[in-house]
Scaffold this active site. Structure first.
Site, short mmCIF file in Angstrom:
data_model
loop_
_atom_site.label_atom_id
_atom_site.label_comp_id
_atom_site.label_asym_id
_atom_site.label_seq_id
_atom_site.Cartn_x
_atom_site.Cartn_y
_atom_site.Cartn_z
N TYR A 63 0.88 -1.18 0.00
CA TYR A 63 0.00 0.00 0.00
C TYR A 63 0.91 1.22 0.00
CZ TYR A 63 -3.74 -3.22 1.47
OH TYR A 63 -4.65 -4.25 1.55
N PRO A 210 -15.66 -4.58 3.62
CA PRO A 210 -16.88 -4.73 4.45
C PRO A 210 -17.91 -3.65 4.19
CG PRO A 210 -15.07 -3.84 5.76
CD PRO A 210 -14.48 -4.25 4.44
N LEU A 211 -17.44 -2.51 3.64
CA LEU A 211 -18.37 -1.41 3.33
C LEU A 211 -18.57 -1.28 1.81
CD1 LEU A 211 -16.93 1.23 5.82
CD2 LEU A 211 -18.92 -0.25 6.14
N GLY A 212 -18.12 -2.29 1.07
CA GLY A 212 -18.27 -2.24 -0.39
C GLY A 212 -16.99 -1.86 -1.11
N GLY A 213 -15.95 -1.45 -0.37
CA GLY A 213 -14.65 -1.17 -0.98
C GLY A 213 -14.70 0.05 -1.90
N PHE A 214 -14.26 -0.14 -3.15
CA PHE A 214 -14.18 1.00 -4.07
C PHE A 214 -15.56 1.44 -4.56
CE2 PHE A 214 -9.94 -0.84 -4.21
CZ PHE A 214 -9.16 0.30 -4.08
N THR A 215 -16.60 0.63 -4.30
CA THR A 215 -17.98 1.01 -4.64
C THR A 215 -18.80 0.92 -3.37
OG1 THR A 215 -17.56 -0.19 -6.70
CG2 THR A 215 -19.80 0.60 -6.34
N PRO A 216 -18.73 1.95 -2.51
CA PRO A 216 -19.40 1.84 -1.20
C PRO A 216 -20.86 1.40 -1.32
CG PRO A 216 -18.00 3.77 -1.25
CD PRO A 216 -17.96 3.19 -2.64
N LEU A 217 -21.28 0.57 -0.37
CA LEU A 217 -22.62 -0.01 -0.37
C LEU A 217 -23.70 1.07 -0.46
CD1 LEU A 217 -22.14 -2.54 2.57
CD2 LEU A 217 -22.41 -3.12 0.14
#
Ligand SMILES: NC(=O)c1ccc[n+]([C@@H]2O[C@H](COP(=O)([O-])OP(=O)(O)OC[C@H]3O[C@@H](n4cnc5c(N)ncnc54)[C@H](OP(=O)(O)O)[C@@H]3O)[C@@H](O)[C@H]2O)c1
Length: 288
Positions: A63, A210-217
């Site tokens: 990273y 857990p929150l959708g990553g690069f496409t937030p939920l």
């Protein structure tokens, strides 16, 4: 400042960690490449996570590369006794910020030493082998090389990432596996059966994105439920994961203090059974 203690704890290797942890990937610059625009906030996010009770931080030396680990060292070294830092190896970054496989024995050895140097550690608590070779590949060659580094005392525990049940079974014939890190969230549940299977062996399951990553939920059901509970959709997504199974450890990522506080407060959010069942149906309604 809220505390993550109500989320409970689970054993990771030989250490007990709180189930609500922190994923440090977002602390590097755009595209997880180069330095962040606001390094002071990155350091503040790490310090506030730990002062709120987080004692499980997920990272990698690729990273940045190197930047996220250097920020962790700047913010937290000397580390609290109970802090467990989990890293991952098996990939490297191209000059164009691409994500490339790096799983030869020489590359894995170099990656462990890069993590040790940039985190200022003598031994890494947990190293995940990040599979970049596909679902059909044997993980035996790279995992054997990582197990050698463990025998040399550079690595305390080994986990696997981005792996299938067959690859986990292959890995467990080579060395002890303490955690599995795969993509999973309330709307993306490819690993449901695997999660149930790992519970029996007390292997921690650590969902990435857990929150959708690069496409937030995003979903109207999640928003409706959040409104009814007086919470935010992201808090509900995290609380659902905490309720899903006790061996699930969370590492939501953020570069923002406000989001960090919001996410950690999910430790105290109670999701009643009927609400949980409603969220169980989300997977068919939303793309993550
Ligand atoms: N093993 C693997 O292959 C792998 C792959 C990816 C990630 N990981 C690990 O998993 C961790 C978590 O994954 P992730 O960070 O990619 O994805 P994530 O936790 O699903 O989501 C992070 C994204 O959501 C945003 N966000 C966070 N909290 C929010 C909130 N309360 N409200 C609105 N937006 C919010 C973040 O933006 P802001 O920064 O603006 O908050 C960021 O864009 C990473 O940090 C990394 O350690 C592992």
């Amino acid at each position: 400042m809220s505390s993550v203690e109500p989320a409970g704890a689970f054993r990771l290797g030989d250490r007990l960690v709180r189930r609500l942890g922190y994923g440090a990937m977002r602390l590097s610059g755009p595209g997880i490449f180069g330095p962040p625009s606001d390094p002071k906030t990155a350091v503040a996010v790490l310090r506030e996570a730990v002062s709120s009770g987080v004692n499980h931080i997920d990272t990698s030396d690729y990273y940045g590369p190197h930047i996220t680990n250097q920020l962790i060292r700047e913010a937290l070294h000397p580390y609290p006794d109970d802090l467990v830092i989990v890293t991952k190896i098996g990939a490297r970054r191209g000059e164009d910020a691409s994500w490339l496989a790096a799983s030869s024995p020489a590359e894995l050895k170099q990656a462990v030493h890069d993590n040790l140097r940039n985190l200022s550690l003598d031994v890494v608590d947990v190293v995940n082998l990040r599979n970049m070779l596909g679902t059909e590949a044997s993980i035996e060659p790279p995992l054997t090389a990582l197990a050698d580094l463990q025998r040399q005392g550079l690595v305390r525990h080994i986990g696997l990432s981005n792996v299938t049940p067959a690859q986990i079974a292959e890995g467990r014939r080579i060395c002890k596996i303490v955690c599995v890190q795969n993509q999973y969230n309330v709307a993306y549940r490819h690993d449901d059966a695997l999660i149930d299977c790992l519970a029996g062996d007390r292997i921690a399951y650590v969902p990435f994105f857990p929150l959708g990553g690069f496409t937030p939920l995003q979903s109207s059901t999640l928003s409706d439920v959040a409104d009814s509970l007086g919470a935010t959709p992201m808090q509900v997504a995290l609380a659902w994961l905490l309720r899903r199974a006790p061996h699930i450890l969370l590492i939501p990522g953020t570069s923002s203090l406000a989001h960090l506080r919001e996410n950690l407060a999910a430790a105290e959010l109670n999701v009643p059974d009927e609400v949980r069942h409603r969220l169980d149906g989300l997977t068919s309604q939303v793309a993550s």
